[in-house]
Write a protein that holds these residues in place. Structure first.
Motif, PDB file in Angstrom:
ATOM      1  N   ALA A   2       0.825  -1.184   0.324  1.00 19.30           N
ATOM      2  CA  ALA A   2       0.095   0.080   0.088  1.00 19.30           C
ATOM      3  C   ALA A   2       0.372   0.875  -0.025  1.00 19.30           C
ATOM      4  O   ALA A   2       1.694   1.129   0.125  1.00 19.30           O
ATOM      5  N   VAL A   3      -0.030   2.319  -0.968  1.00 21.54           N
ATOM      6  CA  VAL A   3       0.572   3.625  -0.588  1.00 21.54           C
ATOM      7  C   VAL A   3       0.981   3.675   0.634  1.00 21.54           C
ATOM      8  O   VAL A   3       0.182   4.614   1.480  1.00 21.54           O
ATOM      9  N   ARG A   4       2.089   4.470   1.111  1.00 18.04           N
ATOM     10  CA  ARG A   4       2.167   5.198   2.477  1.00 18.04           C
ATOM     11  C   ARG A   4       2.077   6.628   2.482  1.00 18.04           C
ATOM     12  O   ARG A   4       3.139   7.368   1.771  1.00 18.04           O
ATOM     13  N   VAL A  29      -8.172   8.023  -4.032  1.00 18.01           N
ATOM     14  CA  VAL A  29      -6.881   6.775  -3.830  1.00 18.01           C
ATOM     15  C   VAL A  29      -6.222   6.225  -5.116  1.00 18.01           C
ATOM     16  O   VAL A  29      -5.132   6.588  -5.277  1.00 18.01           O
ATOM     17  N   ASP A  30      -6.638   6.580  -5.933  1.00 17.05           N
ATOM     18  CA  ASP A  30      -6.272   6.252  -7.325  1.00 17.05           C
ATOM     19  C   ASP A  30      -5.156   6.807  -7.477  1.00 17.05           C
ATOM     20  O   ASP A  30      -4.370   7.023  -8.322  1.00 17.05           O
ATOM     21  N   TYR A  80      -9.853   2.167   2.572  1.00 20.07           N
ATOM     22  CA  TYR A  80      -9.175   1.555   1.168  1.00 20.07           C
ATOM     23  C   TYR A  80      -7.722   1.676   2.098  1.00 20.07           C
ATOM     24  O   TYR A  80      -6.422   1.577   1.008  1.00 20.07           O
ATOM     25  N   ALA A  81      -7.702   0.991   3.254  1.00 21.34           N
ATOM     26  CA  ALA A  81      -6.003   0.615   3.938  1.00 21.34           C
ATOM     27  C   ALA A  81      -5.356  -0.407   3.419  1.00 21.34           C
ATOM     28  O   ALA A  81      -4.372  -0.331   3.070  1.00 21.34           O
ATOM     29  N   ASP A  82      -6.167  -1.559   2.337  1.00 19.54           N
ATOM     30  CA  ASP A  82      -5.450  -2.338   1.384  1.00 19.54           C
ATOM     31  C   ASP A  82      -4.379  -1.740   0.148  1.00 19.54           C
ATOM     32  O   ASP A  82      -3.554  -2.387   0.074  1.00 19.54           O
ATOM     33  N   ARG A  83      -4.822  -0.119  -0.335  1.00 20.02           N
ATOM     34  CA  ARG A  83      -4.082   0.236  -1.053  1.00 20.02           C
ATOM     35  C   ARG A  83      -3.133   1.774  -0.674  1.00 20.02           C
ATOM     36  O   ARG A  83      -2.100   2.388  -1.674  1.00 20.02           O
ATOM     37  N   VAL A  84      -4.254   2.530   0.505  1.00 20.07           N
ATOM     38  CA  VAL A  84      -3.264   3.734   1.091  1.00 20.07           C
ATOM     39  C   VAL A  84      -2.906   3.237   2.057  1.00 20.07           C
ATOM     40  O   VAL A  84      -4.411   3.116   3.265  1.00 20.07           O
ATOM     41  N   GLU A  85      -2.394   3.283   3.174  1.00 24.51           N
ATOM     42  CA  GLU A  85      -2.232   3.271   4.296  1.00 24.51           C
ATOM     43  C   GLU A  85      -1.512   5.209   5.583  1.00 24.51           C
ATOM     44  O   GLU A  85      -0.601   5.170   4.700  1.00 24.51           O
ATOM     45  N   VAL A  86      -2.447   5.240   5.819  1.00 31.96           N
ATOM     46  CA  VAL A  86      -2.022   6.112   6.561  1.00 31.96           C
ATOM     47  C   VAL A  86      -1.598   6.490   7.609  1.00 31.96           C
ATOM     48  O   VAL A  86      -2.013   5.623   8.292  1.00 31.96           O
ATOM     49  N   VAL A  87       0.000   6.911   7.591  1.00 29.59           N
ATOM     50  CA  VAL A  87       0.817   6.292   8.945  1.00 29.59           C
ATOM     51  C   VAL A  87       0.537   7.318   9.616  1.00 29.59           C
ATOM     52  O   VAL A  87       1.901   6.837  10.437  1.00 29.59           O
ATOM     53  N   GLU A  88       0.562   8.742   8.954  1.00 33.01           N
ATOM     54  CA  GLU A  88       0.747  10.026   9.605  1.00 33.01           C
ATOM     55  C   GLU A  88      -0.540  11.037   9.855  1.00 33.01           C
ATOM     56  O   GLU A  88      -0.311  10.348   8.867  1.00 33.01           O
ATOM     57  N   LEU A  89      -0.446  11.652  10.490  1.00 31.24           N
ATOM     58  CA  LEU A  89      -1.863  12.721  10.748  1.00 31.24           C
ATOM     59  C   LEU A  89      -0.918  13.550  11.294  1.00 31.24           C
ATOM     60  O   LEU A  89      -0.238  13.687  12.188  1.00 31.24           O
TER      61      LEU A  89
END
Length: 219
Positions: A9-11, A114-115, A32-41
């Motif tokens: 997934a895109v971080r 996401v796309d 859409y966590a399987d494609r885009v992983e939000v790792v920081e806010l």
């Protein structure tokens, strides 16, 4: 959908001065966590985690020639993508010239966002001309929405609360003077105030004071 089977997934790091805005975007991306992983806010702090893309929500923020890509990315090697309802071609071009890798409209759905992030990560420069164009008021959250303020009116109030005058607001938000004055008159009526001072005091009491926080996934 660009992601191939088995591809990581895109971080993503989401950045804005208002935690409500940041949390709203994270909520839209969550399915859409399987494609885009939000790792920081992040609110009012530079990116710290190693991510692929920094999604910069322009609500109440510097735009165009005022965009500080280096200050936003810190030591990260990520690509910065501006996320805004304002898609004026000159503003988009200025942002790209300042180093943005893409410019996305808030008229996108979650799936379209996401796309677009996947396309930027893959090396494509994505602009509003390459994505659907719709009104962006329904995307995410912003301070004052529960009181009937549109995203544009809320942004103008946020800039008022930052101490900016009308001319400074036109320059920072890339809006015409008449548009700024119209938004001010309309938001005054909606929140029941009659002066700039009253509007600022109302704003401070209703979530328009910029936050400062960082949330990073430990894993």
């Amino acid at each position: 959908m660009l992601q191939a089977m088995g591809q990581a997934a895109v971080r993503v790091a989401v950045v804005n001065d208002y935690e409500l805005v940041v949390a709203g975007i994270a909520g839209v991306l969550a399915p859409y966590a399987d494609r885009v992983e939000v790792v920081e806010l992040d609110t009012r702090v530079p990116v710290q985690a190693e991510v692929d893309v920094v999604l910069y929500d322009s609500f109440g923020q510097s735009q165009g020639r005022r965009l500080d890509v280096t200050g936003l990315l810190g030591d990260s090697h990520a690509k910065l993508v501006v996320f805004s309802w304002n898609t004026d071609p000159e503003l988009v071009e200025q942002s790209l010239e300042r180093g943005a890798a893409g410019y996305l409209t808030k008229g996108l759905t979650g799936a379209e966002l996401v796309d677009a992030l996947e396309r930027v990560h893959a090396g494509e420069r994505v602009t509003p001309l390459q994505t659907p164009m719709r009104d962006g008021d329904d995307f995410g959250r912003w301070p004052g929405a529960e009181h009937g303020l549109s995203a544009r009116e809320a942004e103008v109030l946020a800039l008022l609360c930052q101490g900016l005058g009308n001319q400074e607001i036109t320059e920072k938000a890339f809006l015409g003077m008449n548009t700024v004055k119209t938004h001010i008159r309309t938001l005054y009526r909606k929140i029941g105030v009659q002066s700039r001072t009253q509007a600022v005091l109302w704003g401070i009491d209703h979530g328009f004071r910029p936050d400062r926080s960082r949330h990073i996934r430990e894993d």
